[in-house]
Design an enzyme around this catalytic site. Structure first.
Site, PDB file in Angstrom:
ATOM      1  CG  ASP A 119       1.152  -3.910   5.114  1.00 51.98           C
ATOM      2  OD1 ASP A 119       2.013  -3.112   5.521  1.00 51.98           O
ATOM      3  OD2 ASP A 119      -0.068  -3.712   5.209  1.00 51.98           O
ATOM      4  CG  HIS A 137       1.215   2.912  12.511  1.00 54.15           C
ATOM      5  ND1 HIS A 137      -0.134   2.666  12.562  1.00 54.15           N
ATOM      6  CD2 HIS A 137       1.623   2.399  11.331  1.00 54.15           C
ATOM      7  CE1 HIS A 137      -0.502   2.016  11.466  1.00 54.15           C
ATOM      8  NE2 HIS A 137       0.558   1.844  10.704  1.00 54.15           N
ATOM      9  CD  GLU A 161      -3.201  -1.743   5.500  1.00 53.69           C
ATOM     10  OE1 GLU A 161      -3.385  -2.812   6.093  1.00 53.69           O
ATOM     11  OE2 GLU A 161      -2.671  -0.761   6.073  1.00 53.69           O
ATOM     12  CD  GLU A 162      -1.137   1.972   7.806  1.00 50.93           C
ATOM     13  OE1 GLU A 162      -1.828   1.574   8.759  1.00 50.93           O
ATOM     14  OE2 GLU A 162      -0.006   1.544   7.553  1.00 50.93           O
ATOM     15  CG  ASP A 181       2.871   0.113   7.769  1.00 50.70           C
ATOM     16  OD1 ASP A 181       2.440  -0.345   6.705  1.00 50.70           O
ATOM     17  OD2 ASP A 181       2.193   0.178   8.811  1.00 50.70           O
ATOM     18  CG  HIS A 219      -0.432  -0.020   2.534  1.00 42.02           C
ATOM     19  ND1 HIS A 219      -0.118   1.125   3.231  1.00 42.02           N
ATOM     20  CD2 HIS A 219      -0.126  -1.048   3.368  1.00 42.02           C
ATOM     21  CE1 HIS A 219       0.346   0.799   4.442  1.00 42.02           C
ATOM     22  NE2 HIS A 219       0.366  -0.511   4.543  1.00 42.02           N
ATOM     23  CG  ASP A 259      -2.439   3.981   2.857  1.00 39.11           C
ATOM     24  OD1 ASP A 259      -2.239   2.982   2.138  1.00 39.11           O
ATOM     25  OD2 ASP A 259      -2.980   3.893   3.973  1.00 39.11           O
TER      26      ASP A 259
HETATM   27 ZN   LIG Z   1       0.933  -1.466   6.358  1.00 35.89          ZN
END
Ligand SMILES: [Zn+2]
Length: 424
Positions: A211, A394, A188-189, A154, A91, A93
């Site tokens: 991922d 994150h 995705e997030e 990520d 992904h 994003d």
């Molecule tokens: Zn991810």
């Protein structure tokens, strides 16, 4: 400097330079997503990276890369056999929780094992004493941000690994290989990665998301996930004339939050396969207050129990104050992929074999989260999640090992070969 850590295989070593170069380029593109935005993608800037990837896939020599109406990049690397078509998904994003603007990545070459103080914000320290995965990587080339932003491993690690592997396969003859379909999704997030994903157009028989995180891991179980919004309607009047009239929604919302179990069934007190309920946002005023919860469990039946528990607590609050009203709204986001993966054991066996061929000991893992693959698996495309080598997702202290990213890229190259050995 410590002696530089070796790569997991000669192929990983060969791919490392390209993986790193691509990774450093992709993380500089701001692709931060946004919560609770109806538009798709939630932020237009995600598509800047998608467009760049279409161009780079063309440069690699693929003929059909496109950014499609579902906002995914699709492309094909034709195989040499009629083996099952293998999907590779990542992904573009990054999480809405931490800024992804102006990322300036730092490569700590042959990291010697000392605590890494991030220069842009020296309060941000990657301390091997509290990060065992980092402590195990003395000698690795460790990539971090400068501490003021997310790194974005990520999932830009996953994207760089897919791109480097596909570029390698496209420029080398090598042995037989399965046809590869690539997909780069948006949002995705915020749990909308698989929305508008055209499975028929994608045309893969099985797929993998890139991922995951730690070296060698293949995730075959996710949470089943739901969110619940409780809207409490009170009755606001001027506090000077409020006697026997005011029904304060703020106080009722607080009561609701306080009634949620604390010693158990919460993210702070659970691990492994244990589920939880989690009030993550509270907003409003005396007239109306909103409490947003998420609920998670690996077991669908238990997830329903957790939702029933929250419903009951909301009803109790409303019952204690009959002049108030509590509306409950539930949304199911994704389901544990395990039962769908179990119907296709080959999808797991092939990945474990590819990881081994990359010189890494494979490990089956469960995730206390979800992936695009959970939604796709439920829709009929079995899609477990492969490691990328990124860690501390994150967070501004996110980091990634170049050696581990290279091992993931090598795993992808081997996957094409492993699947070519099994014709339908
Ligand atoms: Zn991810």
């Amino acid at each position: 400097m410590a002696p530089r850590a070796p790569f997991s295989s000669p192929l990983a070593e060969e791919l490392a330079g390209d993986v790193l170069e691509r990774f450093l380029r992709y993380v500089r593109v701001d692709t931060q997503g946004a919560y609770r935005v109806a538009a798709r993608p939630s932020t237009e800037k995600q598509l800047e990276l998608s467009r760049l990837l279409v161009e780079e896939l063309r440069d690699i020599g693929l003929t059909d890369p496109e950014l499609n109406v579902g906002h995914s990049v699709f492309a094909t690397l034709p195989g040499t056999t009629d083996a099952p078509v293998v999907g590779l998904i990542a992904h573009v994003d990054t999480t809405p929780d931490v800024t992804g603007a102006g990322v300036s990545p730092i490569v700590h070459e042959a990291w010697a094992g000392e605590a890494i103080v991030l220069p842009g914000d020296t309060r941000q320290v990657l301390d091997p004493e509290v990060l065992p995965a980092l402590a195990a990587r003395v000698g690795h080339d460790v990539v971090t941000s400068d501490g003021t932003t997310l790194l974005g491993a990520d999932d830009k690690a996953g994207i760089a690994e897919i791109m480097a592997a596909v570029a390698y396969l496209a420029r080398t003859q090598g042995g037989p290989r399965a046809t590869i379909r690539v997909a780069f999704t948006v949002d995705e997030e915020v749990g909308r990665g698989a929305e508008d994903f055209d499975l028929d157009a994608f045309g893969a028989d099985i797929a993998y998301t890139l991922d995951g995180s730690d070296l060698g891991e293949l995730e075959v179980e996710t949470f089943s996930a739901a969110s619940m919004r409780v809207t409490i309607h009170g009755s606001s009047v001027h506090p000077g004339a409020a006697k026997d009239k005011l029904v304060n929604a703020v106080k009722l919302a607080s009561e609701l939050v306080l009634s949620v179990p604390r010693g158990r069934l919460s993210p702070e007190t659970t691990e492994g396969r244990e589920g939880y309920v989690h009030p993550h946002r509270i907003s409003g005023n005396a007239e109306e207050a909103i409490v947003d919860f998420i609920a998670r469990d690996h077991d669908d039946a238990l997830l329903e129990q957790h939702l029933d528990l929250l419903r009951g607590l909301a009803e109790e609050v409303a019952a204690r104050e009959p002049r108030a009203k509590a509306d409950v709204e539930v949304r199911h986001s994704y389901r544990n992929m395990r039962p769908f993966i179990e119907e296709n054991p080959r999808v797991v066996d092939a990945a474990l074999e590819a990881i081994r061929r990359a010189g890494v000991e494979p490990r089956l893992a469960i995730t206390r989260g979800g992936t695009d693959g959970a939604v796709l698996s439920a829709k009929g495309l079995p899609t477990p999640n492969l490691f990328t080598g990124g860690q501390e997702y994150h967070s501004v202290r996110e980091w990634a090992s170049v050696q581990d990213m290279a091992a993931a890229a090598a795993t992808i190259v081997h996957l094409a070969g492993v699947w070519a050995e099994s014709t339908e």
